[in-house]
Design an enzyme around this catalytic site. Structure first.
Site, PDB file in Angstrom:
ATOM      1  N   ARG A 247     -18.864   0.932 -14.816  1.00 28.97           N
ATOM      2  CA  ARG A 247     -18.773   2.031 -15.774  1.00 28.97           C
ATOM      3  C   ARG A 247     -17.840   1.652 -16.926  1.00 28.97           C
ATOM      4  O   ARG A 247     -16.719   1.199 -16.719  1.00 28.97           O
ATOM      5  CB  ARG A 247     -18.279   3.309 -15.086  1.00 28.97           C
ATOM      6  CG  ARG A 247     -19.462   4.141 -14.540  1.00 28.97           C
ATOM      7  CD  ARG A 247     -19.027   5.443 -13.911  1.00 28.97           C
ATOM      8  NE  ARG A 247     -18.578   5.234 -12.555  1.00 28.97           N
ATOM      9  CZ  ARG A 247     -17.337   5.436 -12.129  1.00 28.97           C
ATOM     10  NH1 ARG A 247     -16.420   5.889 -12.957  1.00 28.97           N
ATOM     11  NH2 ARG A 247     -17.018   5.200 -10.878  1.00 28.97           N
TER      12      ARG A 247
ATOM     13  N   GLY B   4     -24.586   3.106 -13.796  1.00 29.49           N
ATOM     14  CA  GLY B   4     -23.504   4.086 -13.932  1.00 29.49           C
ATOM     15  C   GLY B   4     -23.279   4.510 -15.378  1.00 29.49           C
ATOM     16  O   GLY B   4     -22.666   5.540 -15.650  1.00 29.49           O
TER      17      GLY B   4
ATOM     18  N   HIS C 212     -17.616  14.351  -5.406  1.00 25.39           N
ATOM     19  CA  HIS C 212     -17.929  12.924  -5.248  1.00 25.39           C
ATOM     20  C   HIS C 212     -17.768  12.614  -3.761  1.00 25.39           C
ATOM     21  O   HIS C 212     -16.773  12.035  -3.344  1.00 25.39           O
ATOM     22  CB  HIS C 212     -16.949  12.120  -6.110  1.00 25.39           C
ATOM     23  CG  HIS C 212     -17.311  10.687  -6.310  1.00 25.39           C
ATOM     24  ND1 HIS C 212     -16.370   9.715  -6.564  1.00 25.39           N
ATOM     25  CD2 HIS C 212     -18.501  10.044  -6.296  1.00 25.39           C
ATOM     26  CE1 HIS C 212     -16.968   8.542  -6.704  1.00 25.39           C
ATOM     27  NE2 HIS C 212     -18.258   8.717  -6.548  1.00 25.39           N
TER      28      HIS C 212
ATOM     29  N   SER D 118     -14.701   5.447  -5.932  1.00 27.56           N
ATOM     30  CA  SER D 118     -15.743   4.421  -5.940  1.00 27.56           C
ATOM     31  C   SER D 118     -15.201   3.121  -5.348  1.00 27.56           C
ATOM     32  O   SER D 118     -14.089   2.717  -5.673  1.00 27.56           O
ATOM     33  CB  SER D 118     -16.176   4.158  -7.378  1.00 27.56           C
ATOM     34  OG  SER D 118     -16.435   5.378  -8.020  1.00 27.56           O
TER      35      SER D 118
ATOM     36  N   CYS E 167     -14.508   2.457  -2.112  1.00 26.19           N
ATOM     37  CA  CYS E 167     -13.540   2.620  -1.020  1.00 26.19           C
ATOM     38  C   CYS E 167     -14.207   2.958   0.307  1.00 26.19           C
ATOM     39  O   CYS E 167     -13.608   3.615   1.161  1.00 26.19           O
ATOM     40  CB  CYS E 167     -12.532   3.697  -1.363  1.00 26.19           C
ATOM     41  SG  CYS E 167     -11.463   3.285  -2.742  1.00 26.19           S
ATOM     42  N   GLY E 168     -15.457   2.556   0.489  1.00 22.60           N
ATOM     43  CA  GLY E 168     -16.074   2.709   1.804  1.00 22.60           C
ATOM     44  C   GLY E 168     -16.818   4.010   2.044  1.00 22.60           C
ATOM     45  O   GLY E 168     -17.088   4.375   3.173  1.00 22.60           O
TER      46      GLY E 168
ATOM     47  N   THR F 214     -19.984   4.718   1.319  1.00 21.76           N
ATOM     48  CA  THR F 214     -21.321   4.443   1.851  1.00 21.76           C
ATOM     49  C   THR F 214     -21.246   4.062   3.331  1.00 21.76           C
ATOM     50  O   THR F 214     -22.013   4.571   4.161  1.00 21.76           O
ATOM     51  CB  THR F 214     -22.001   3.327   1.026  1.00 21.76           C
ATOM     52  OG1 THR F 214     -22.101   3.774  -0.326  1.00 21.76           O
ATOM     53  CG2 THR F 214     -23.378   2.993   1.560  1.00 21.76           C
TER      54      THR F 214
ATOM     55  N   ASN G 215     -19.013  -5.613  -8.159  1.00 18.39           N
ATOM     56  CA  ASN G 215     -19.699  -4.320  -8.253  1.00 18.39           C
ATOM     57  C   ASN G 215     -21.219  -4.498  -8.185  1.00 18.39           C
ATOM     58  O   ASN G 215     -21.967  -3.663  -8.663  1.00 18.39           O
ATOM     59  CB  ASN G 215     -19.290  -3.603  -9.543  1.00 18.39           C
ATOM     60  CG  ASN G 215     -19.688  -2.128  -9.555  1.00 18.39           C
ATOM     61  OD1 ASN G 215     -19.683  -1.466  -8.524  1.00 18.39           O
ATOM     62  ND2 ASN G 215     -20.054  -1.617 -10.728  1.00 18.39           N
TER      63      ASN G 215
HETATM   64  C1  SPV Z   1     -19.455   4.946  -8.479  1.00 17.20           C
HETATM   65  O1  SPV Z   1     -18.938   4.022  -9.133  1.00 17.20           O
HETATM   66  O2  SPV Z   1     -18.802   5.890  -8.029  1.00 17.20           O
HETATM   67  C2  SPV Z   1     -20.890   4.931  -8.210  1.00 17.20           C
HETATM   68  C3  SPV Z   1     -21.736   4.124  -9.055  1.00 17.20           C
HETATM   69  O3  SPV Z   1     -21.324   5.660  -7.368  1.00 17.20           O
HETATM   70  S1  SPV Z   1     -21.820   4.759 -10.658  1.00 17.20           S
HETATM   71  O4  SPV Z   1     -23.174   5.171 -10.907  1.00 17.20           O
HETATM   72  O5  SPV Z   1     -21.409   3.685 -11.543  1.00 17.20           O
HETATM   73  O6  SPV Z   1     -20.917   5.892 -10.777  1.00 17.20           O
HETATM   74 MN    MN Z   2     -19.819   7.173  -6.810  1.00 20.01          MN
END
Ligand code: SPV
Ligand code: MN
Length: 651
Positions: A106, A240, A269, A291, A293-294, A296, A407
């Site tokens: 991002r 992103g 989030h 984002s 930090c685990g 998923t 990333n």
């Molecule tokens: C994150 O970075 O929190 C994501 C990917 O889930 S993004 O679409 O870049 O936000």
């Molecule tokens: Mn995210």
């Protein structure tokens, strides 16, 4: 406050079309017969005007309407391949997409909220005056799609008909963005008009990568017009930054929940997952983590995986919290995904039968993708996000170039994951959430799990997330405050968002049965910071099952906890039993290291938070009361036991 439809609608100003009749005339002229006929399904005049204005502004050669049919999806896949945005890999259904080296995460410094004169904005994000945003769009967007096809799709952020689902239009010249949109979001072409009517609003996203050259990336912008709920994205491809159905529209949903559904809805989030407890009951969790930090991995540890990134929550007529995933796919980080920690995801990535878009990994000579931390033998050469790559390759500054970007990601359907609870995930009633968790990359302070004794303390845990920066934002470094792990996506004042959190979690609608358990999680304590001379983390990925498993039991009143100033902590015997279920020894010494209170560290982070929040206006007093009480309790313990308080003193 957030006032909708305030100020000029930039899309309308630049496109110049203000009536449905004129919109249809323009669209008919720009579209072939087949696509124009598809559009007959859409009667929402505002939607048609916005699409026509986007076409008038971007001047594509053609306009394609994505109805979500198998034929349309195939058209998108082929368009992306033809345009060179994706390439086929050896495995059927797998493709690779590379973002430019400058556009691997991002672009926070090029991301702005559009504000009207005099409006107060988040202290955490950049904003740009409407008049300046108009100047940018006028300079860079007219003709940006010349020679390309403009694709238009209609998506629902959530199961159609759900209380907190909001529809959105995606407009882009990128086949990769559209291919991703089709995997990650529910196409709601046939329901769009009804859904826009039911929700009372819809979001609109306009993106073009332009010529897709490195020299254009400095001109890239990601604009979110809060007042009109329209996004603009230019000269970039990283999802992103471009697939603004995701974080662009999440920002609008945060705004909408904060200002229009105060106390009854939240937009977070968070992952959503269900854990199976004794007797086969399923307890649903929603958990926030910054984002990278685990999030998923945590989501996939559950027996009933629903989503790994975003949650829309509301208090239902039965007084329970209900949650839906606005998405239906995963845009997951692949670094460190391996057989041991992420078996279900690995089955999809290395097995057959799952459509996967890979991004920014290494592709070897045989068309096989590789990434750092996959637990496999690495090839010596291949192609990655910066071009040709070989073992030992250095960049211009003499630093090693990793095999895959930190990333780098994989995009696939959530339902491809073996433990995905597809029926529950698609239920417009949502899943009943009983446990809320907050976590970050905290190497030295908080224990692996702690439960808030009441809603105010729970809100304070969310407000107090701190985390080491990750590769998901270009240029981010250091340990930073990450309130609710949602800070990058909170457009308004943090105090307003916090106030909505206090109102939601203190709602008098909750009953003993439906009141959520709120907890802090932390997987990132290191040996070194807990008095051991070993290297590395104090735990591993598979321990997540134990922390969630303990919370599952706690939520049903089946384990007792130890009361401390920072919350309720688990007892050793209960954790030991849970570790047995994952075939792991759990030495008492490890428990002691993980759950001792390092008073100075904790007080340091509390003071860091106090200092930061004192600088903001209108922060609810309840937050400072929680901090003061925690500090007092900690100082009393320190007085009695010293700066490191063994958990045995508290039990
Ligand atoms: C994150 O970075 O929190 C994501 C990917 O889930 S993004 O679409 O870049 O936000
Ligand atoms: Mn995210």
């Amino acid at each position: 406050m957030l006032e909708l439809r305030k100020g000029e609608n930039i899309l309308a100003v630049i496109g110049g079309i203000s009536t449905a009749a004129k919109a249809m005339e323009v669209l008919k002229d720009k579209m072939d017969q087949a696509n124009f006929e598809k559009l007959a399904m859409i009667k929402n005049e505002e939607a048609l005007i916005r699409i026509a204005n986007a076409a008038e502004m971007c001047q594509p050669d053609q306009v394609f309407i994505d109805t979500g049919s198998p034929e349309d999806m195939q058209w998108i896949r082929e368009y992306s391949l033809q345009k060179g945005e994706e390439k086929k890999l050896a495995k059927d259904g797998h493709t690779i997409h590379f973002d430019l080296p400058q556009d691997q995460a991002r672009l926070v410094n090029q991301t702005y909220y559009i504000v009207n004169e005099g409006e107060k904005m988040s202290s955490l994000a950049k904003s740009i005056l409407r008049s300046e945003a108009i100047d940018y769009v006028r300079e860079f967007m007219p003709g940006i799609m010349k020679g390309m096809t403009m694709m238009v799709g209609f998506f629902s952020r959530g199961p159609v008909g759900a209380e907190a689902a909001i529809p959105a239009i995606e407009i882009s010249s990128s086949g990769y963005v559209f291919h991703s949109a089709e995997i990650l979001y529910r196409n709601c072409f046939t329901d769009f008009d009804r859904e826009a009517e039911r929700a009372g609003l819809f979001y609109t996203n306009v993106h073009s990568e332009g010529p897709n050259r490195p020299e254009d990336v400095p001109n890239a912008r990601i604009f979110m017009d809060r007042s009109w709920m329209i996004t603009f994205s230019t000269f970039c491809t990283y999802a992103g930054n471009t697939l603004l159905l995701k974080k662009g529209n999440h920002r609008f949903s945060v705004d909408y929940a904060t200002y229009y559904k105060t106390g009854s809805q939240l937009s977070e989030h968070m992952f959503i997952t269900g854990m199976t407890g004794p007797g086969g009951r399923v307890t649903y969790f929603a958990g926030a983590a910054p984002s990278g930090c685990g999030k998923t991995t945590t989501a996939m540890v559950g027996s009933h995986f629903i989503g790994d990134d975003l949650a829309q929550m509301w208090i239902a007529p039965d007084n329970s919290i209900r949650a839906i995933n606005p998405e239906k796919g995963i845009f997951g980080i692949v670094e460190d995904v391996n057989r041991e920690g992420d078996p279900f995801l690995m089955d999809c990535l290395r097995g057959d039968g799952t459509e996967v878009i890979w991004s920014n990994v290494l592709v070897d000579e045989d068309g096989v993708p590789h990434w750092v931390g996959n637990g496999e033998t690495a090839p010596e050469k291949g192609t990655n996000f910066q071009g040709e790559w070989h073992t030992g390759k250095m960049d211009g500054e003499g630093k090693p170039v990793p095999m895959s970007h930190k990333n780098s990601r994989c995009t696939l359907l959530a339902q491809a994951i073996a433990n995905h609870a597809t029926t529950a995930a698609e239920d417009p009633a949502g899943v009943p959430v009983k446990v809320i968790t907050y976590s970050g990359r905290d190497a030295d302070t908080m224990p692996p799990v702690r439960v808030a004794e009441n809603a105010d303390v729970g809100v304070a845990i969310g407000a107090s997330i701190i985390s080491k920066a990750t590769a998901t934002e270009v240029g981010a470094t250091g340990v930073r405050r990450q309130p609710w792990a949602n800070a990058p996506f909170i457009p308004g004042a943090l105090a307003d968002y916090m106030d909505a959190q206090f109102k939601f979690f203190n709602s008098d609608r909750f009953t003993e049965q439906t009141r959520p358990v709120m907890a802090g999680l932390n997987y990132f304590l290191t040996h070194k910071n807990r008095g051991s001379d070993q290297d590395g983390l104090l735990g591993e990925k598979r321990d997540v099952k134990v922390w969630l498993g303990w919370l599952e039991l706690y939520a049903h009143g089946e384990v007792e906890a130890i009361s401390t100033p920072i919350g309720l902590l688990p007892k050793y015997e209960d954790l030991k039993k849970l570790f047995q279920t994952i075939d792991k020894e759990y030495p008492k010494e490890l428990y002691d290291m993980q759950f001792a209170l390092y008073v100075d560290n904790i007080i340091h982070v509390i003071e860091l938070q106090e200092e930061a929040y004192q600088k903001e206006e209108n922060i609810p007093a309840a937050l400072f009361e929680v901090y003061a009480k925690q500090k007092k309790g900690l100082l009393e313990l320190k007085e009695k036991y010293g700066a490191v308080v063994a958990i045995d003193h508290l039990a």
